[in-house]
Design a protein around this motif. Structure first.
Motif, PDB file in Angstrom:
ATOM      1  N   LEU A  50      13.055 -16.147 -31.565  1.00 19.63           N
ATOM      2  CA  LEU A  50      12.573 -17.355 -32.230  1.00 19.63           C
ATOM      3  C   LEU A  50      13.350 -18.580 -31.780  1.00 19.63           C
ATOM      4  CD1 LEU A  50      12.024 -16.008 -35.835  1.00 19.63           C
ATOM      5  CD2 LEU A  50      10.269 -16.769 -34.238  1.00 19.63           C
ATOM      6  N   ILE A  51      14.657 -18.427 -31.620  1.00 21.68           N
ATOM      7  CA  ILE A  51      15.481 -19.556 -31.185  1.00 21.68           C
ATOM      8  C   ILE A  51      15.097 -20.002 -29.777  1.00 21.68           C
ATOM      9  CG2 ILE A  51      17.827 -20.258 -30.571  1.00 21.68           C
ATOM     10  CD1 ILE A  51      18.807 -18.438 -32.842  1.00 21.68           C
ATOM     11  N   THR A  52      14.923 -19.050 -28.870  1.00 22.16           N
ATOM     12  CA  THR A  52      14.621 -19.434 -27.489  1.00 22.16           C
ATOM     13  C   THR A  52      13.200 -19.950 -27.322  1.00 22.16           C
ATOM     14  OG1 THR A  52      14.093 -17.127 -26.976  1.00 22.16           O
ATOM     15  CG2 THR A  52      16.306 -17.898 -26.454  1.00 22.16           C
ATOM     16  N   SER A  53      12.269 -19.493 -28.135  1.00 15.71           N
ATOM     17  CA  SER A  53      10.887 -19.942 -27.959  1.00 15.71           C
ATOM     18  C   SER A  53      10.593 -21.249 -28.685  1.00 15.71           C
ATOM     19  CB  SER A  53       9.907 -18.865 -28.428  1.00 15.71           C
ATOM     20  OG  SER A  53      10.034 -18.659 -29.812  1.00 15.71           O
ATOM     21  N   HIS A  54      11.212 -21.476 -29.841  1.00 17.59           N
ATOM     22  CA  HIS A  54      10.908 -22.674 -30.625  1.00 17.59           C
ATOM     23  C   HIS A  54      11.956 -23.764 -30.507  1.00 17.59           C
ATOM     24  CE1 HIS A  54       7.455 -20.829 -32.252  1.00 17.59           C
ATOM     25  NE2 HIS A  54       8.098 -19.961 -33.003  1.00 17.59           N
ATOM     26  N   GLY A  55      13.085 -23.439 -29.940  1.00 18.23           N
ATOM     27  CA  GLY A  55      14.141 -24.439 -29.817  1.00 18.23           C
ATOM     28  C   GLY A  55      15.180 -24.270 -30.912  1.00 18.23           C
ATOM     29  N   TYR A  56      16.387 -24.595 -30.571  1.00 18.11           N
ATOM     30  CA  TYR A  56      17.531 -24.396 -31.467  1.00 18.11           C
ATOM     31  C   TYR A  56      17.423 -25.255 -32.719  1.00 18.11           C
ATOM     32  CZ  TYR A  56      22.380 -24.624 -33.048  1.00 18.11           C
ATOM     33  OH  TYR A  56      23.515 -24.587 -33.796  1.00 18.11           O
ATOM     34  N   ARG A  57      17.010 -26.496 -32.568  1.00 17.80           N
ATOM     35  CA  ARG A  57      17.000 -27.414 -33.707  1.00 17.80           C
ATOM     36  C   ARG A  57      15.982 -27.005 -34.772  1.00 17.80           C
ATOM     37  NH1 ARG A  57      17.925 -30.772 -29.265  1.00 17.80           N
ATOM     38  NH2 ARG A  57      19.931 -31.832 -29.392  1.00 17.80           N
ATOM     39  N   LYS A  58      14.826 -26.522 -34.352  1.00 17.22           N
ATOM     40  CA  LYS A  58      13.792 -26.143 -35.320  1.00 17.22           C
ATOM     41  C   LYS A  58      14.173 -24.864 -36.068  1.00 17.22           C
ATOM     42  CE  LYS A  58       8.865 -25.391 -35.797  1.00 17.22           C
ATOM     43  NZ  LYS A  58       7.579 -25.346 -35.129  1.00 17.22           N
ATOM     44  N   VAL A  59      14.715 -23.893 -35.372  1.00 14.51           N
ATOM     45  CA  VAL A  59      15.074 -22.624 -36.011  1.00 14.51           C
ATOM     46  C   VAL A  59      16.327 -22.790 -36.860  1.00 14.51           C
ATOM     47  CG1 VAL A  59      15.714 -20.226 -35.547  1.00 14.51           C
ATOM     48  CG2 VAL A  59      13.940 -21.304 -34.207  1.00 14.51           C
TER      49      VAL A  59
END
Length: 133
Positions: A50-59
C-alpha cells in the motif's frame, strides 16, 4: 511517486487477502507449515504494498509510524511475559496451556505481530531517510 490506477486498484484488492492469509498462517502455524515469522512478513508486505503503490504521505495518515512502534514494542513485552508465565509454570516457555497447540498458538500470533510491525517500522524509517534527501 504514485503508481498507475491499475497498480493502485490491484493493491487495494490484494492487500485484504494478504492480511487474511497472514492471520491464517499465524493461527494455524502449529498444524501446518508456517507460523509467526512467515505470517508477520506477509502482514508487513500488505502494508508495504500500500505504501509503495499509493505513496508514503497518503498511507501515513492511516498507518501511523507510532502505531508500528507501539505494536512492535508491546509484542516484545508480551513475548517476555509469555516466557515469565511459562517459567512460573515450571520451565521457560513451558506448555502451560491445555489446548491443542498449547503455547505455540499465542507465541505464533505474538511473533507475527512483532515481525510484521518490525518490518513495517524499518520500512517507515527507510522512507523517512529517503524523504529527507
Amino acid at each position: 511517486m504514485k503508481m498507475s490506477v491499475v497498480v493502485r486498484t490491484t493493491t487495494k484488492m490484494v492487500s485484504p487477502f494478504l492480511v487474511t492469509y497472514a492471520a491464517y498462517l499465524m493461527l494455524y502455524g502449529h498444524v501446518s507449515p508456517g507460523g509467526g515469522f512467515q505470517g508477520g512478513v506477509i502482514l508487513a508486505v500488505a502494508v508495504i504494498l500500500l505504501i509503495t503503490s499509493h505513496g508514503y504521505r497518503k498511507v501515513r495518515r492511516r498507518f501511523h509510524f507510532n502505531w508500528a512502534s507501539l505494536i512492535e514494542s508491546s509484542a516484545g513485552v508480551m513475548l517476555v511475559l509469555l516466557g515469565v508465565v511459562g517459567l512460573m509454570a515450571g520451565a521457560f516457555y513451558a506448555n502451560f496451556l491445555d489446548t491443542e497447540g498449547g503455547i505455540i498458538l499465542p507465541f505464533n500470533v505474538i511473533v507475527g505481530l512483532e515481525v510484521g510491525a518490525a518490518f513495517t517500522f524499518v520500512f517507515y524509517i527507510l522512507l523517512r531517510w529517503v524523504e529527507s534527501d
